[in-house]
Write an enzyme that holds these catalytic residues in place. Structure first.
Site, short mmCIF file in Angstrom:
data_model
loop_
_atom_site.label_atom_id
_atom_site.label_comp_id
_atom_site.label_asym_id
_atom_site.label_seq_id
_atom_site.Cartn_x
_atom_site.Cartn_y
_atom_site.Cartn_z
N GLU A 197 5.16 -10.16 -1.36
CA GLU A 197 4.93 -10.23 0.08
C GLU A 197 3.50 -10.70 0.28
OE1 GLU A 197 5.69 -6.78 2.56
OE2 GLU A 197 4.60 -7.67 4.25
N ASN A 254 4.84 -12.42 6.78
CA ASN A 254 4.98 -11.72 8.06
C ASN A 254 4.73 -12.68 9.21
OD1 ASN A 254 5.12 -8.69 7.26
ND2 ASN A 254 3.47 -9.54 6.02
N GLU A 286 9.40 -12.26 7.60
CA GLU A 286 9.55 -10.87 8.04
C GLU A 286 9.13 -10.74 9.49
OE1 GLU A 286 7.46 -8.05 5.65
OE2 GLU A 286 8.33 -8.76 3.77
N ASP A 316 11.24 -6.08 9.37
CA ASP A 316 10.14 -5.32 8.76
C ASP A 316 10.02 -3.96 9.44
OD1 ASP A 316 8.06 -4.97 7.03
OD2 ASP A 316 6.69 -6.38 8.02
N GLU A 373 9.79 0.04 1.40
CA GLU A 373 8.35 -0.25 1.48
C GLU A 373 7.55 0.99 1.16
OE1 GLU A 373 7.61 -3.27 5.05
OE2 GLU A 373 8.12 -1.28 5.75
O1 G Z 1 4.12 -3.98 8.22
P1 G Z 1 4.17 -4.27 6.74
O2 G Z 1 5.24 -3.53 6.04
O3 G Z 1 4.19 -5.73 6.45
O4 G Z 1 2.80 -3.69 6.22
C1 G Z 1 2.34 -3.91 4.95
C2 G Z 1 1.12 -3.06 4.78
O5 G Z 1 1.44 -1.90 4.03
C3 G Z 1 0.03 -3.77 4.03
O6 G Z 1 -1.16 -3.70 4.76
C4 G Z 1 -0.07 -3.03 2.72
O7 G Z 1 -1.41 -2.96 2.29
C5 G Z 1 0.47 -1.68 3.04
N1 G Z 1 1.11 -1.05 1.88
C6 G Z 1 1.75 -1.68 0.88
N2 G Z 1 2.23 -0.78 -0.03
C7 G Z 1 1.86 0.44 0.41
C8 G Z 1 2.04 1.76 -0.09
O8 G Z 1 2.63 2.01 -1.13
N3 G Z 1 1.51 2.77 0.65
C9 G Z 1 0.85 2.53 1.81
N4 G Z 1 0.35 3.59 2.48
N5 G Z 1 0.65 1.30 2.30
C10 G Z 1 1.15 0.26 1.62
MN MN Z 2 5.86 -6.84 5.96
#
Ligand code: G
Ligand code: MN
Length: 416
Positions: A197, A254, A286, A316, A373
């Site tokens: 991503e 995104n 997304e 998303d 996610e």
């Molecule tokens: O809205 P979206 O799902 O695209 O957001 C992605 C965001 O989630 C990114 O800013 C990324 O840094 C964060 N992210 C990715 N993996 C994790 C995780 O395992 N835990 C948390 N808290 N945030 C994460």
């Molecule tokens: Mn996303």
């Protein structure tokens, strides 16, 4: 009478009353309210009139404000208003606009009705300033900006001024201050790398600006099409290499709800794919459910067109938006991304696990892929394996990092 000490003491007291929520939530605000062109006013109405105006302004302010607010005189027909316990910056903007509106009404002075030209500047703590002194400076500067821009009120441009934010973002795009970060996406069963991503990051001269902030700025200032174009090209450039090494990989990007509505977005994505030699099947766009709130018909039709070209469509943060299943009725979704709040909640809350199970099943029944996610723990991954989730991403396996680093680290997996 300059009550600087009183003012600073009032500000300090208000800071202590702060609800103390998140770092971007202003805890308190300060308004500077100044009558402009006082000499002119005095020439017209006399010296006594400006003294009376001072009293009338104070009186009006006292009546307009909340009980917790305080008014401190800071000069000739000039006041500071201390606003404790603000919800957010918008709250300060509302207060500034309300005060400015009230000050436009004529004042009864010496038996006559007269108007004064009064401007309001606002600043919030901790967004705009770290000290009482700085807060006063910021609010005063905002007041001067308002005069300059022929506005009746303005907030300090450091936190939210659109013109400044527009210029900064535009400049960042030109100076390549924006970077593509990639987060690997893996198979829940077997763990192999399936794709990435792409996440935009902005390291400004003042530090990291969160995507939620600069994307909002881009949407508000008309830079969203430029930001989207940059993001698509920068992402595809990085992904093209990885895809050459492993053709089946996908690359997710995104798109903001507004970006979907920008004219020509489908053609633009198509032409970028051709330029970078990336097949449409490798790209997943997304969008959040909120995209379907503003203009559901156009959004669905644009995404439908995009899907027809072979590009995948992911929803998303699934489950957190204005979840309505109705948009899924006629809409070719290829992936549901289960919001990380559900994933994180599974450990302590069996209902979360049921919801995740239901979302995975919903995805599968729609012929879509289920992606979890924010997987941070082994137990979460194990639960996802039991539930038959397809893909996952999260800190447990890999944090997002600069594209070159992430791709270099993935090279052995890609060449395996
Ligand atoms: O809205 P979206 O799902 O695209 O957001 C992605 C965001 O989630 C990114 O800013 C990324 O840094 C964060 N992210 C990715 N993996 C994790 C995780 O395992 N835990 C948390 N808290 N945030 C994460
Ligand atoms: Mn996303």
């Amino acid at each position: 009478m300059l009550n600087r000490d009183t003012l600073y003491a009032t500000i300090e007291a208000a800071r202590l009353q702060a609800p103390g929520t998140g770092p971007t939530t202003p805890a308190m605000g300060l308004l500077v309210v100044r009558a402009q062109r006082l000499r002119e006013f005095e020439r017209l109405f006399g010296y006594v009139a400006s003294e009376r105006l001072q009293v009338a302004m104070a009186d009006r302010l006292e009546h307009a404000l909340r009980r917790v607010d305080s008014v401190v005189s800071i000069g000739e027909c000039a006041f500071a208003v201390v606003l404790p316990q603000l919800h957010d910056r918008q709250h300060a903007a509302l207060a500034a606009s309300k005060v400015a509106r009230l000050m436009r009404e004529p004042f009864e002075v010496l038996g006559r009705s007269m108007r004064a030209s009064i401007t309001v500047g606002g600043a919030t703590w901790p967004e705009d300033a770290a000290s009482a002194d700085e807060l006063c400076q910021r609010a005063d500067a905002a007041c001067a900006d308002a005069v300059h821009q022929r506005e009746r009120h303005a907030l300090s441009s450091r936190g939210g001024g659109e013109a400044v934010a527009h210029d900064a973002l535009h400049d960042a795009l030109l100076r390549n201050q924006l970077q593509v970060y990639l987060q690997p996406i893996h198979a829940v069963a077997g763990g192999q790398l399936l794709g990435f991503e792409s996440l935009a990051r902005w390291q400004s001269d003042d530090g990291w600006i969160p995507p939620s902030v600069f994307i909002a700025v881009a949407e508000q200032t008309g830079l969203i099409d430029e930001l989207t174009r940059w993001s698509i090209n920068a992402t595809l450039r990085h992904c093209a290499d990885a895809l050459r090494a492993q053709p089946g990989l996908t690359c997710s990007i995104n798109l903001s709800p507004r970006a979907v509505l920008e004219h020509g977005i489908v053609e633009q994505i198509g032409s970028s794919l051709r330029i970078w030699g990336v097949p449409p099947q490798a790209l997943i766009v997304e969008i959040t459910e909120t995209a379907f709130v503003e203009d559901p018909e156009t959004t669905a039709s644009v995404l439908g067109e995009l899907h027809a070209t072979g590009v995948g469509i992911a929803i998303d943060d699934y489950g957190t938006g204005y979840s309505s299943l109705s948009y899924l009725r006629n809409f070719p979704v290829t992936e549901l991304k289960i919001d990380r709040s559900f994933v994180a909640g599974m450990a302590g809350n069996p209902r979360c696990e049921q919801l995740v199970a239901a979302m995975i099943e919903l995805a599968h029944r729609l012929g879509a892929t289920a992606v979890a996610e924010g997987v941070e723990q082994r137990e979460e991954l194990e639960a996802l394996q039991r539930l038959g989730c397809d893909r996952y991403q999260g800190y447990y396996t890999a944090r997002p990092g600069p594209a070159d680093d992430v791709l270099a680290a993935a090279r052995p997996a890609l060449e395996a």
